[in-house]
Design a protein around this motif. Structure first.
Motif, PDB file in Angstrom:
ATOM      1  N   PHE A 122       0.832  -1.197   0.000  1.00 51.55           N
ATOM      2  CA  PHE A 122       0.000   0.000   0.000  1.00 51.55           C
ATOM      3  C   PHE A 122       0.872   1.254   0.000  1.00 51.55           C
ATOM      4  O   PHE A 122       0.601   2.210  -0.739  1.00 51.55           O
ATOM      5  N   ASP A 123       1.914   1.245   0.818  1.00 51.49           N
ATOM      6  CA  ASP A 123       2.822   2.390   0.872  1.00 51.49           C
ATOM      7  C   ASP A 123       3.484   2.637  -0.487  1.00 51.49           C
ATOM      8  O   ASP A 123       3.604   3.781  -0.930  1.00 51.49           O
ATOM      9  N   GLU A 124       3.902   1.556  -1.162  1.00 51.05           N
ATOM     10  CA  GLU A 124       4.509   1.692  -2.478  1.00 51.05           C
ATOM     11  C   GLU A 124       3.498   2.250  -3.474  1.00 51.05           C
ATOM     12  O   GLU A 124       3.818   3.124  -4.283  1.00 51.05           O
ATOM     13  N   TRP A 125       2.261   1.753  -3.420  1.00 50.81           N
ATOM     14  CA  TRP A 125       1.204   2.234  -4.301  1.00 50.81           C
ATOM     15  C   TRP A 125       0.937   3.716  -4.048  1.00 50.81           C
ATOM     16  O   TRP A 125       0.827   4.503  -4.985  1.00 50.81           O
ATOM     17  N   LEU A 126       0.869   4.088  -2.779  1.00 47.99           N
ATOM     18  CA  LEU A 126       0.615   5.477  -2.430  1.00 47.99           C
ATOM     19  C   LEU A 126       1.740   6.379  -2.919  1.00 47.99           C
ATOM     20  O   LEU A 126       1.486   7.479  -3.424  1.00 47.99           O
ATOM     21  N   ASP A 127       2.985   5.902  -2.822  1.00 46.43           N
ATOM     22  CA  ASP A 127       4.128   6.665  -3.331  1.00 46.43           C
ATOM     23  C   ASP A 127       4.030   6.856  -4.843  1.00 46.43           C
ATOM     24  O   ASP A 127       4.332   7.922  -5.361  1.00 46.43           O
ATOM     25  N   GLU A 128       3.597   5.810  -5.562  1.00 45.58           N
ATOM     26  CA  GLU A 128       3.454   5.910  -7.010  1.00 45.58           C
ATOM     27  C   GLU A 128       2.356   6.902  -7.382  1.00 45.58           C
ATOM     28  O   GLU A 128       2.505   7.681  -8.324  1.00 45.58           O
ATOM     29  N   VAL A 129       1.256   6.876  -6.641  1.00 43.44           N
ATOM     30  CA  VAL A 129       0.162   7.810  -6.891  1.00 43.44           C
ATOM     31  C   VAL A 129       0.634   9.238  -6.632  1.00 43.44           C
ATOM     32  O   VAL A 129       0.397  10.149  -7.440  1.00 43.44           O
ATOM     33  N   ALA A 130       1.315   9.446  -5.527  1.00 44.24           N
ATOM     34  CA  ALA A 130       1.826  10.778  -5.190  1.00 44.24           C
ATOM     35  C   ALA A 130       2.812  11.263  -6.244  1.00 44.24           C
ATOM     36  O   ALA A 130       2.796  12.435  -6.627  1.00 44.24           O
ATOM     37  N   ALA A 131       3.654  10.373  -6.743  1.00 40.01           N
ATOM     38  CA  ALA A 131       4.628  10.752  -7.771  1.00 40.01           C
ATOM     39  C   ALA A 131       3.927  11.133  -9.072  1.00 40.01           C
ATOM     40  O   ALA A 131       4.311  12.112  -9.725  1.00 40.01           O
ATOM     41  N   ALA A 132       2.907  10.374  -9.452  1.00 40.21           N
ATOM     42  CA  ALA A 132       2.165  10.687 -10.676  1.00 40.21           C
ATOM     43  C   ALA A 132       1.465  12.039 -10.546  1.00 40.21           C
ATOM     44  O   ALA A 132       1.479  12.851 -11.480  1.00 40.21           O
ATOM     45  N   LEU A 133       0.869  12.289  -9.398  1.00 40.05           N
ATOM     46  CA  LEU A 133       0.208  13.577  -9.178  1.00 40.05           C
ATOM     47  C   LEU A 133       1.220  14.723  -9.149  1.00 40.05           C
ATOM     48  O   LEU A 133       0.974  15.796  -9.705  1.00 40.05           O
ATOM     49  N   ALA A 134       2.353  14.493  -8.531  1.00 45.33           N
ATOM     50  CA  ALA A 134       3.385  15.535  -8.456  1.00 45.33           C
ATOM     51  C   ALA A 134       3.905  15.884  -9.850  1.00 45.33           C
ATOM     52  O   ALA A 134       4.190  17.052 -10.131  1.00 45.33           O
ATOM     53  N   TRP A 135       4.010  14.896 -10.718  1.00 48.85           N
ATOM     54  CA  TRP A 135       4.480  15.120 -12.083  1.00 48.85           C
ATOM     55  C   TRP A 135       3.579  16.127 -12.796  1.00 48.85           C
ATOM     56  O   TRP A 135       4.018  16.893 -13.638  1.00 48.85           O
ATOM     57  N   HIS A 136       2.280  16.112 -12.439  1.00 50.68           N
ATOM     58  CA  HIS A 136       1.298  17.015 -13.059  1.00 50.68           C
ATOM     59  C   HIS A 136       0.911  18.158 -12.122  1.00 50.68           C
ATOM     60  O   HIS A 136      -0.185  18.703 -12.232  1.00 50.68           O
ATOM     61  N   ASP A 137       1.779  18.476 -11.195  1.00 49.41           N
ATOM     62  CA  ASP A 137       1.556  19.574 -10.245  1.00 49.41           C
ATOM     63  C   ASP A 137       0.232  19.453  -9.506  1.00 49.41           C
ATOM     64  O   ASP A 137      -0.469  20.432  -9.272  1.00 49.41           O
ATOM     65  N   GLY A 138      -0.144  18.219  -9.141  1.00 53.87           N
ATOM     66  CA  GLY A 138      -1.351  17.984  -8.357  1.00 53.87           C
ATOM     67  C   GLY A 138      -2.637  17.961  -9.157  1.00 53.87           C
ATOM     68  O   GLY A 138      -3.722  17.825  -8.582  1.00 53.87           O
ATOM     69  N   ASP A 139      -2.570  18.069 -10.474  1.00 59.45           N
ATOM     70  CA  ASP A 139      -3.760  18.070 -11.321  1.00 59.45           C
ATOM     71  C   ASP A 139      -4.198  16.624 -11.568  1.00 59.45           C
ATOM     72  O   ASP A 139      -3.613  15.914 -12.394  1.00 59.45           O
ATOM     73  N   ALA A 140      -5.243  16.194 -10.853  1.00 63.95           N
ATOM     74  CA  ALA A 140      -5.698  14.805 -10.944  1.00 63.95           C
ATOM     75  C   ALA A 140      -6.220  14.469 -12.333  1.00 63.95           C
ATOM     76  O   ALA A 140      -5.987  13.372 -12.847  1.00 63.95           O
ATOM     77  N   GLU A 141      -6.932  15.400 -12.955  1.00 66.55           N
ATOM     78  CA  GLU A 141      -7.482  15.126 -14.288  1.00 66.55           C
ATOM     79  C   GLU A 141      -6.364  14.923 -15.312  1.00 66.55           C
ATOM     80  O   GLU A 141      -6.421  14.001 -16.129  1.00 66.55           O
ATOM     81  N   ALA A 142      -5.338  15.751 -15.269  1.00 68.51           N
ATOM     82  CA  ALA A 142      -4.201  15.594 -16.182  1.00 68.51           C
ATOM     83  C   ALA A 142      -3.484  14.273 -15.923  1.00 68.51           C
ATOM     84  O   ALA A 142      -3.047  13.596 -16.866  1.00 68.51           O
ATOM     85  N   THR A 143      -3.383  13.889 -14.663  1.00 64.54           N
ATOM     86  CA  THR A 143      -2.745  12.623 -14.308  1.00 64.54           C
ATOM     87  C   THR A 143      -3.519  11.455 -14.903  1.00 64.54           C
ATOM     88  O   THR A 143      -2.942  10.549 -15.509  1.00 64.54           O
ATOM     89  N   ILE A 144      -4.836  11.471 -14.739  1.00 63.88           N
ATOM     90  CA  ILE A 144      -5.675  10.396 -15.268  1.00 63.88           C
ATOM     91  C   ILE A 144      -5.594  10.358 -16.790  1.00 63.88           C
ATOM     92  O   ILE A 144      -5.485   9.280 -17.382  1.00 63.88           O
ATOM     93  N   ARG A 145      -5.637  11.522 -17.429  1.00 64.85           N
ATOM     94  CA  ARG A 145      -5.543  11.563 -18.893  1.00 64.85           C
ATOM     95  C   ARG A 145      -4.224  10.956 -19.373  1.00 64.85           C
ATOM     96  O   ARG A 145      -4.186  10.194 -20.345  1.00 64.85           O
ATOM     97  N   THR A 146      -3.139  11.284 -18.701  1.00 63.16           N
ATOM     98  CA  THR A 146      -1.837  10.735 -19.077  1.00 63.16           C
ATOM     99  C   THR A 146      -1.802   9.221 -18.879  1.00 63.16           C
ATOM    100  O   THR A 146      -1.318   8.484 -19.746  1.00 63.16           O
ATOM    101  N   LEU A 147      -2.310   8.752 -17.756  1.00 64.16           N
ATOM    102  CA  LEU A 147      -2.309   7.314 -17.495  1.00 64.16           C
ATOM    103  C   LEU A 147      -3.175   6.557 -18.497  1.00 64.16           C
ATOM    104  O   LEU A 147      -2.814   5.464 -18.950  1.00 64.16           O
ATOM    105  N   LEU A 148      -4.326   7.122 -18.867  1.00 61.29           N
ATOM    106  CA  LEU A 148      -5.181   6.488 -19.872  1.00 61.29           C
ATOM    107  C   LEU A 148      -4.505   6.471 -21.240  1.00 61.29           C
ATOM    108  O   LEU A 148      -4.592   5.476 -21.972  1.00 61.29           O
ATOM    109  N   ALA A 149      -3.812   7.553 -21.592  1.00 62.39           N
ATOM    110  CA  ALA A 149      -3.083   7.590 -22.863  1.00 62.39           C
ATOM    111  C   ALA A 149      -1.960   6.552 -22.856  1.00 62.39           C
ATOM    112  O   ALA A 149      -1.735   5.864 -23.862  1.00 62.39           O
ATOM    113  N   ASP A 150      -1.254   6.423 -21.737  1.00 61.66           N
ATOM    114  CA  ASP A 150      -0.200   5.406 -21.616  1.00 61.66           C
ATOM    115  C   ASP A 150      -0.786   4.006 -21.757  1.00 61.66           C
ATOM    116  O   ASP A 150      -0.211   3.150 -22.432  1.00 61.66           O
ATOM    117  N   CYS A 151      -1.929   3.784 -21.131  1.00 66.50           N
ATOM    118  CA  CYS A 151      -2.585   2.479 -21.206  1.00 66.50           C
ATOM    119  C   CYS A 151      -2.968   2.154 -22.652  1.00 66.50           C
ATOM    120  O   CYS A 151      -2.746   1.037 -23.131  1.00 66.50           O
TER     121      CYS A 151
END
Length: 77
Positions: free
Chosen positions: A12-41
């Motif tokens: 869980f801690d590792e997952w939470l770190d990955e989520v925090a890192a993804a959000l930080a990459w997009h300056d906390g913008d959850a929608e941009a994070t989701i869009r990027t992850l969906l595009a990667d998928c």
């Protein structure tokens, strides 16, 4: 606390770190994070489909990649 419980907490801690890192990459913008992850998928599914077409069954001794998660992975989440 059992070893299995510690393992779950560590996962869980590792997952939470990955989520925090993804959000930080997009300056906390959850929608941009989701869009990027969906595009990667989508990109990875396309790459998997191309690999599946290109490889022969003898190469993997009958195994074939699948774009969908296995029942075991879905059950764990």
């Amino acid at each position: 606390m059992s070893a299995a419980e510690r393992s779950d907490i560590e996962e869980f801690d590792e997952w939470l770190d990955e989520v925090a890192a993804a959000l930080a990459w997009h300056d906390g913008d959850a929608e941009a994070t989701i869009r990027t992850l969906l595009a990667d998928c989508k990109h990875l599914r396309e790459q998997l489909a191309l690999a599946q077409i290109a490889m022969g069954m003898g190469f993997t001794r009958g195994w074939s990649p699948c774009a969908e998660r296995s029942a075991e992975l879905v059950r764990r989440e």
